[in-house]
Design an enzyme around this catalytic site. Structure first.
Site, PDB file in Angstrom:
ATOM      1  N   HIS A 184      59.647   2.340 104.329  1.00 49.53           N
ATOM      2  CA  HIS A 184      59.434   1.044 103.677  1.00 49.53           C
ATOM      3  C   HIS A 184      58.843   0.087 104.697  1.00 49.53           C
ATOM      4  O   HIS A 184      58.743   0.393 105.895  1.00 49.53           O
ATOM      5  CB  HIS A 184      60.722   0.475 103.078  1.00 49.53           C
ATOM      6  CG  HIS A 184      61.805   0.205 104.076  1.00 49.53           C
ATOM      7  ND1 HIS A 184      61.712  -0.771 105.043  1.00 49.53           N
ATOM      8  CD2 HIS A 184      63.020   0.794 104.268  1.00 49.53           C
ATOM      9  CE1 HIS A 184      62.824  -0.788 105.783  1.00 49.53           C
ATOM     10  NE2 HIS A 184      63.626   0.157 105.337  1.00 49.53           N
ATOM     11  N   SER A 238      67.218   3.958 107.609  1.00 51.28           N
ATOM     12  CA  SER A 238      65.921   4.051 106.951  1.00 51.28           C
ATOM     13  C   SER A 238      64.987   4.970 107.728  1.00 51.28           C
ATOM     14  O   SER A 238      64.812   4.799 108.935  1.00 51.28           O
ATOM     15  CB  SER A 238      65.261   2.681 106.863  1.00 51.28           C
ATOM     16  OG  SER A 238      65.851   1.901 105.885  1.00 51.28           O
ATOM     17  N   ASP A 260      78.793  14.423 102.658  1.00 50.51           N
ATOM     18  CA  ASP A 260      79.312  14.847 103.952  1.00 50.51           C
ATOM     19  C   ASP A 260      80.489  13.965 104.360  1.00 50.51           C
ATOM     20  O   ASP A 260      80.351  12.755 104.530  1.00 50.51           O
ATOM     21  CB  ASP A 260      78.202  14.769 105.000  1.00 50.51           C
ATOM     22  CG  ASP A 260      78.561  15.491 106.273  1.00 50.51           C
ATOM     23  OD1 ASP A 260      79.394  14.960 107.032  1.00 50.51           O
ATOM     24  OD2 ASP A 260      78.014  16.581 106.510  1.00 50.51           O
TER      25      ASP A 260
END
Length: 332
Positions: free
Chosen positions: A155, A293, A278
């Protein structure tokens, strides 16, 4: 830390129509998956106005018609590309009492006169808060071993004071160590806390786009595992894994479950919906945190995408971008 809040999602860091390409990769059919924590520094084209302040009951910037988000490009007719240059030019012209400023607003070049006011100490003030760079952390997504092109974040990087994507002049990625984790909670995304190593540069940044940051990788990557690039039709629901760093510089695999795949060609970054399964990751982070990210998503022997967003109300859930979507942007 770079992030932007949406109605039910959070753009992580602290930054493009999607068409499935027929030639997925003018670069390579195989990529090196990243996962390492990276420090990021980018410099803007010109000097960005990020705030205005009062000087002796006056707002000189407002009087001059300047606004937050404007990019200052010249002072007294001379080009400036950094805060340091801007300060020097203003200092050289301050005796005139008024300085000529050239600036960009929505890609239109404009000019104005800015009157300088003295504060109570006799120092000339502009009434402007400005910056020319942003520093933060994120995760490296891929390196193309054939071209040395890298992609990260999935992004754009946004200047938080203005809420706008930063148009960059240049930038770099460098090593960083994760020192601790502030866990996510419902409604409050957590974050990676990191130590920067500015001197250990591993790449130059050339683009800041809605699909990630891209540039040339200059670090070592020999001997690292290569993964075949998955087209959207090859991605399936079910078990996958992400690669990321939670401590120091150690890249580890953590399991996720893909619950939805959105092949809508108009969708830019939320192509994959997943949930963290997890237990080690959940225990340490509470789910997805800022700085994750760009963490590559791996399914079987394919690299399929990268983590981009967290669902604010439930940080165990998040979104990812198709890797082909990032590669299409890198190719452009």
């Amino acid at each position: 830390m770079f992030f932007k809040k949406f109605k039910k999602s959070f753009l992580l860091l602290l930054l493009s129509l999607f068409i499935i390409p027929t030639n997925v990769l003018a670069y390579s059919d195989y990529l090196i998956a990243g996962g390492e924590n990276i420090g990021i520094e980018i410099h803007s084209k010109g000097v960005m106005i990020v705030g205005l302040y009062q000087v002796e009951s006056k707002y000189p910037a407002t009087e001059a018609g300047l606004k937050v988000g404007d990019i200052i490009t010249t002072i007294g007719g001379e080009t400036v590309s950094s805060v340091e240059e801007m300060v020097k030019k203003i200092s050289a012209n301050k005796k005139e009492g008024t300085i000529q400023i050239g600036y960009l607003r929505e890609n239109a070049q404009k000019e104005t006169s800015l009157k300088l006011y003295k504060d109570e100490t006799g120092v000339y003030k502009t009434g402007l808060y400005v910056k020319d760079s942003i520093t933060g952390i994120g995760t490296l997504t891929f390196i193309d071993p054939e071209s040395n092109v890298f992609g990260a974040l999935g992004h754009e990087i946004i200047e938080k004071s203005t809420g706008r994507i930063l148009e960059i002049k240049d930038g770099k990625i460098f090593e960083s160590n994760v020192t601790s984790i502030t866990p996510s909670k419902d409604g409050v995304p957590g974050e990676k806390n990191a130590e920067f190593h500015y001197e250990k540069v591993n790449g130059t940044i050339s683009e800041n786009t809605t699909k990630g940051i891209f540039g040339t990788y200059t670090g070592e990557f020999d001997g690292r595992t290569k993964y075949k690039v998955a087209k959207p039709d090859e991605i399936k629901k079910g078990t996958a894994k992400i690669l990321t760093v939670l401590e120091d510089q150690t890249i580890k695999e953590y399991t996720i479950s893909i619950t939805k795949i959105d092949k809508n060609t108009k969708q830019k970054t939320k192509n994959i919906v997943f949930e963290i399964t997890d237990q080690e990751l959940l225990q340490k982070t509470g789910g997805i945190v800022q700085g994750m990210s760009g963490s590559p998503i791996i399914q079987d022997d394919f690299i399929i995408g990268a983590v981009t967003h967290v669902v604010v109300d439930n940080p165990q859930k998040g979104y990812g971008i198709f890797i082909t979507n990032m590669l299409e942007e890198a190719e452009d």
